[in-house]
Every structure is written in C-alpha cells, then in structure tokens.
Design an enzyme around this catalytic site. Structure first.
Site, PDB file in Angstrom:
ATOM      1  N   SER A  15      16.015  18.272  14.093  1.00 21.85           N
ATOM      2  CA  SER A  15      15.938  16.941  13.487  1.00 21.85           C
ATOM      3  C   SER A  15      15.961  15.844  14.546  1.00 21.85           C
ATOM      4  O   SER A  15      15.933  14.661  14.213  1.00 21.85           O
ATOM      5  CB  SER A  15      17.074  16.743  12.479  1.00 21.85           C
ATOM      6  OG  SER A  15      18.323  17.051  13.068  1.00 21.85           O
ATOM      7  N   ASN A  71      29.005  19.162  10.031  1.00 27.56           N
ATOM      8  CA  ASN A  71      28.851  18.870   8.604  1.00 27.56           C
ATOM      9  C   ASN A  71      29.561  17.574   8.199  1.00 27.56           C
ATOM     10  O   ASN A  71      28.988  16.748   7.487  1.00 27.56           O
ATOM     11  CB  ASN A  71      29.365  20.039   7.758  1.00 27.56           C
ATOM     12  CG  ASN A  71      28.555  21.302   7.996  1.00 27.56           C
ATOM     13  OD1 ASN A  71      27.529  21.258   8.674  1.00 27.56           O
ATOM     14  ND2 ASN A  71      29.017  22.422   7.462  1.00 27.56           N
ATOM     15  N   HIS A  75       0.620  -9.278 -22.107  1.00 22.10           N
ATOM     16  CA  HIS A  75      -0.604  -8.456 -22.114  1.00 22.10           C
ATOM     17  C   HIS A  75      -1.678  -9.059 -21.216  1.00 22.10           C
ATOM     18  O   HIS A  75      -2.868  -8.857 -21.458  1.00 22.10           O
ATOM     19  CB  HIS A  75      -1.166  -8.297 -23.535  1.00 22.10           C
ATOM     20  CG  HIS A  75      -0.133  -7.896 -24.551  1.00 22.10           C
ATOM     21  ND1 HIS A  75       0.143  -6.587 -24.873  1.00 22.10           N
ATOM     22  CD2 HIS A  75       0.720  -8.649 -25.285  1.00 22.10           C
ATOM     23  CE1 HIS A  75       1.099  -6.556 -25.784  1.00 22.10           C
ATOM     24  NE2 HIS A  75       1.475  -7.793 -26.042  1.00 22.10           N
ATOM     25  N   SER A  86     -12.986  -9.865   5.619  1.00 25.50           N
ATOM     26  CA  SER A  86     -13.751  -8.652   5.357  1.00 25.50           C
ATOM     27  C   SER A  86     -14.619  -8.357   6.561  1.00 25.50           C
ATOM     28  O   SER A  86     -15.069  -9.262   7.246  1.00 25.50           O
ATOM     29  CB  SER A  86     -14.616  -8.875   4.115  1.00 25.50           C
ATOM     30  OG  SER A  86     -15.745  -8.020   4.161  1.00 25.50           O
ATOM     31  N   LYS A 103     -15.040 -13.911   2.763  1.00 28.37           N
ATOM     32  CA  LYS A 103     -13.897 -13.396   1.998  1.00 28.37           C
ATOM     33  C   LYS A 103     -12.551 -13.623   2.660  1.00 28.37           C
ATOM     34  O   LYS A 103     -12.416 -13.639   3.879  1.00 28.37           O
ATOM     35  CB  LYS A 103     -14.076 -11.894   1.748  1.00 28.37           C
ATOM     36  CG  LYS A 103     -15.165 -11.639   0.722  1.00 28.37           C
ATOM     37  CD  LYS A 103     -15.012 -10.295   0.085  1.00 28.37           C
ATOM     38  CE  LYS A 103     -13.826 -10.271  -0.848  1.00 28.37           C
ATOM     39  NZ  LYS A 103     -13.545  -8.923  -1.308  1.00 28.37           N
ATOM     40  N   GLU A 133      -1.403  -6.848  -1.810  1.00 30.82           N
ATOM     41  CA  GLU A 133      -1.808  -5.540  -2.342  1.00 30.82           C
ATOM     42  C   GLU A 133      -0.875  -4.438  -1.840  1.00 30.82           C
ATOM     43  O   GLU A 133      -0.519  -3.518  -2.578  1.00 30.82           O
ATOM     44  CB  GLU A 133      -3.247  -5.221  -1.931  1.00 30.82           C
ATOM     45  CG  GLU A 133      -4.270  -6.128  -2.589  1.00 30.82           C
ATOM     46  CD  GLU A 133      -5.673  -5.905  -2.015  1.00 30.82           C
ATOM     47  OE1 GLU A 133      -5.944  -6.419  -0.917  1.00 30.82           O
ATOM     48  OE2 GLU A 133      -6.464  -5.213  -2.646  1.00 30.82           O
ATOM     49  N   TYR A 139      27.607  22.297   2.444  1.00 31.73           N
ATOM     50  CA  TYR A 139      26.466  21.895   3.255  1.00 31.73           C
ATOM     51  C   TYR A 139      25.403  22.989   3.252  1.00 31.73           C
ATOM     52  O   TYR A 139      25.707  24.178   3.374  1.00 31.73           O
ATOM     53  CB  TYR A 139      26.897  21.591   4.702  1.00 31.73           C
ATOM     54  CG  TYR A 139      25.704  21.225   5.584  1.00 31.73           C
ATOM     55  CD1 TYR A 139      25.219  19.924   5.601  1.00 31.73           C
ATOM     56  CD2 TYR A 139      25.038  22.187   6.335  1.00 31.73           C
ATOM     57  CE1 TYR A 139      24.097  19.587   6.360  1.00 31.73           C
ATOM     58  CE2 TYR A 139      23.920  21.859   7.092  1.00 31.73           C
ATOM     59  CZ  TYR A 139      23.453  20.567   7.101  1.00 31.73           C
ATOM     60  OH  TYR A 139      22.356  20.240   7.847  1.00 31.73           O
TER      61      TYR A 139
END
Ligand code: ARG
Length: 452
Positions: free
Chosen positions: A18, A105, A151, A272, A278, A285, A312
C-alpha cells in the site's frame, strides 16, 4: 530470520503493497509514533533516553518527508514499515522498540481516524467558504426575479436570492454532517494491539490526549475492526457531491443560450477546439459528473466491509484509495464551486423576462378566489379554464377582458388584474420560508447565524 523460505512473488507484492498510496498518512504516523514513544517511557516500558532517541529519529524522518529526501526502499510494504525502518536506520537497535505494545492493526486504524478528522475539518471549512460566497451573491441579487421550476417547467417566480439560499441550506447540512464525522473519530484505537489488547499496562489516555482524541475505544476487537468513520466521511461527501452536482447542472442550463440567465467567467470556462464562438461550461459539467464517483467510493467500501469477519482483514487496506480520492475530489469540487460562483454574472433582464410570464401566477389567482370563499379545488378548476381560454385566444392572462372573466367566475374583478401586476405574486409569498423579500431577509440572517 524469516518464517518464509521463498521471496514474495512480484505480483503479490504489487497487489499487497500500500506504500504507493498510503504515504499520505505519514505525518499522522510520525505524530502517532512520537506520542506512543512518550507513553512507553511514561509507563516505564522504555527508558527516557530511549524515548529521546526515538523522538530525534522521528523528527529527522519528518524533516526528510517534508523536504522530499525520504527514500523508500524496496521492502517498504506500507508507510508504517517504511517509517519504522528509517527510524531504526537512524537510531540503531532502539528503533526496534518503537513497535512495542503496538500492532499495525491499531496503528493504521489510528492514522486513518486522524486523517479522517483532518479532512472532515477541511471539508467543513471549504463548505463554510462556499456558503459565504453564495450568501454574498444572494445579498447582491436580493430582488432579482427568475422563474422557479418544477419538472423543469416554469412554475412560480422566485427571487434569485431565495434560489441561491436553497443551496446554502444544503451546504449548512453538509457541514453538520462533517461535524458528525469528526465525532465518529473521537475514540483512540491505539492500544488495542493486534486485536486483543497488549501485554503491557499502557496509558492509552495519555496518547489520546496527545493526539487530540476525546477518549479511548472501549473494546480492542471493535477498535481494529472499525472503519465506520471512513464510511461516515464517504457518506457525508457523497451527499455533498450530489448537492454540488445539482448546482453544476443548473449552471450548465442557466448559462446556455436558451436560458441565458448567467455567464460563467472565462477563468471557469473552456473554448471548443473547432467552434471558435463557443464558451463551454466544462467546470460546471464536471461538478455535475463527480457525484457518482464519490457515491461509488461509498458503495465500494460498504462492499469491502460487509460480511467481513472480525477483526482486521487485509481487505480493509482497500479503505484508503476510496477515502483519498473522495477527499481530493470533494475539496477540489468545493473550491471550484466557490470560484465559479464568486465570478458568475447573472443577467437580470433575461431572468426577469422569463419570470414575467403570467401563467405562473395561476396559483395566485386561484388563491384570490379562495379568499373569496371558493374551495381551492374549485378555484383550481376555474383558473385552469381561464388559462385555457387565454391560450386559445392567443392572449395573456391579463389580456382577458372583464366579461371573459365573468364567464368563468362572478368572483373575479379588478383585483384579478392587480394580482397579475409585475412582481405582485413574488411579494405575496409571505409565509415563513417563502420568497417575499421580508422572508428572504430573515433567511439571510438565519443562514449567517449557522456559519462561522
Ligand atoms: N497497510 C495495511 C493497511 O492499510 C496496514 C495494516 C497491516 N496489518 C496487517 N496485519 N497486515 O491496512
């Protein structure tokens, strides 16, 4: 001496190690080790001089980690082993005493609790920052009408301040959730040993005090098995990311040519590669799209922990990347949301024009009839008839003549036209928590009082 006759397979190492991701626990591991060494000396388990040697080595390790000169070696499976190895290189044989009365642990559970506590605090701070930005924005746009939607159909007009404050309340709740995450990290796991406790009468409360824990875990089995606080962090983060995704989604819509309610600053937009005209709301987003990733991390850790026998299991090493990616993603999104909202420009005229549509005032006309004694259901029917008549005649509601009104109800007179006058229906929303200016001002006070 080793119990093993063969070296580990390379792929096993790659699966098992890890160190590639848990090195970010290093500052907590060093801090924990310092406190542990102090406690070992205070409890008479090691000598004061040995504690001092361990502290000196740990200080040096911390400096090396800070300035980037710490070198990891091939055998460092995880950050705990890397730090202990380096301490032993620096301090000699006494380095081998650092792990007395401790197991990886309880060590890893403690590092993780400290890490979660720190990142929950960071998230709470970032949430307050974003909430303040939205409050300032609400103050600056106190009486700017825009349509409210259900809606995604125009429903009833609201003030932009009211709409922005809706997000503030989500963030206030998110902040409270992260506070509860902090509470979930309050008890020190260290001292649980591998699972059963340790063969020394250690002073766990001393370590708890030194590391900022409120107390010590009551059960060593639970202490090393517990990752609830990671689940809690991920759950708080998932809810928060979902809130940010709704903000992102609205920014995408509202900044479109079709809505034209706002413009994001250039710093938070992209062009763009093919269409020079654009301006794309990529940041908004991505705010929208990050939420499922965070929720996925939460679901993944539930998957890891569910059905896992005590105590563990190496499965639990899988808590880390889910947590780290979540914390990084969430904090980046919070800071992006603050940047976007701090530099957004709303367009009063476009919003006002959309909100001036009279049809959303239909409920207000129904309520006018209710005030004149008609049951709401009947009033609803009368106004539906009026809306239809207006649409059929190609008129606005206020364009209907008094005799046309009379055909639908004898209860409609001059007041009908007053209800439809600009802004009247906004200021009519006088109920507590409603959009009238007086209520929004109240709300601003309440929101400020909830934040540091
Ligand atoms: N790298 C391990 C983890 O993240 C540390 C604990 C290892 N304990 C053990 N018994 N192998 O979970």
């Amino acid at each position: 001496m080793s119990r093993f006759a063969e070296p580990q397979h390379d792929d096993f190492r790659r699966l098992n190690d890890s160190i590639g991701f848990d090195r970010r626990l290093a500052p907590f591991d060093v801090e924990q080790s310092r406190a542990h060494a102090s406690m070992l000396a205070a409890s008479g388990i090691i000598a004061g001089s040995e504690r001092d040697e361990l502290h000196r080595a740990l200080d040096r390790v911390q400096r090396e980690l800070d300035d980037g000169s710490f070198t990891f070696s091939a055998g460092d499976e995880d950050i705990h082993m890397a730090i202990e190895r380096r301490v032993t290189e620096l301090a000699g044989a006494v380095g081998g005493k650092l792990h007395t009365a401790r197991s990886r642990n309880d060590q890893v559970a403690t590092d993780m609790a400290m890490y979660v506590r720190a990142r929950a605090g960071d998230a709470a701070g970032a949430l307050a920052g974003l909430a303040h930005t939205l409050i300032e924005l609400a103050e600056r746009h106190l009486d700017w009408p825009l349509p409210g939607y259900t809606h995604l159909q125009r429903a009833q007009p609201v003030y932009l301040s009211h709409h922005l404050l809706a997000y503030v309340w989500m963030l206030v709740r998110d902040r409270e959730r992260f506070r509860l995450v902090t509470d979930a990290t309050a008890l020190l796991p260290l001292g649980a040993g591998a699972l059963a406790g340790v063969n020394f009468d250690t002073d766990r409360r001393l370590v708890a005090d030194a590391l900022g824990f409120q107390g010590v875990s009551a059960n060593s089995i639970d202490a090393v098995s517990n990752r609830d606080f990671v689940l809690d962090y991920l759950a708080a983060a998932a809810t928060c990311a979902t809130h940010l995704s709704r903000l992102g989604a609205e920014l995408v819509l509202f900044s479109s040519e079709e809505f034209g309610f706002c413009e994001l600053s250039d710093a938070w937009s992209s062009g763009s590669s093919i269409m020079p005209q654009k301006k794309n709301p990529d940041a908004a987003e991505l705010l929208r799209a990050k939420a499922p990733r965070v929720a996925g991390h939460l679901v993944a850790l539930h998957g890891v922990l569910h059905g896992l026998p005590l105590t563990y299991n190496k499965d639990m090493q899988e808590d880390k990347e889910h947590l780290f990616d979540t914390a990084d993603t969430l904090e980046l999104c919070l800071s992006a949301a603050q940047g976007m909202m701090g530099s957004i420009a709303f367009k009063r005229d476009r919003m006002a024009a959309a909100a001036a549509d009279e049809l959303p005032a239909a409920t207000d006309i129904a309520d006018l009839l209710v005030r004149r004694g008609l049951p709401f259901r009947e009033a609803h029917g009368v106004v539906a008839g009026l809306v239809r008549a207006a649409l059929d005649a190609g008129k606005s509601l206020s364009g209907l003549a008094p005799d046309e009104l009379a055909a639908h109800s004898p209860l409609l007179g001059e007041e009908y036209y007053a209800v439809l006058r600009d802004g009247a229906w906004l200021e009519a929303k006088v109920s507590e928590g409603g959009t009238s200016l007086a209520r929004v001002r109240e709300q601003l006070e309440q929101a400020r009082a909830c934040l540091p």
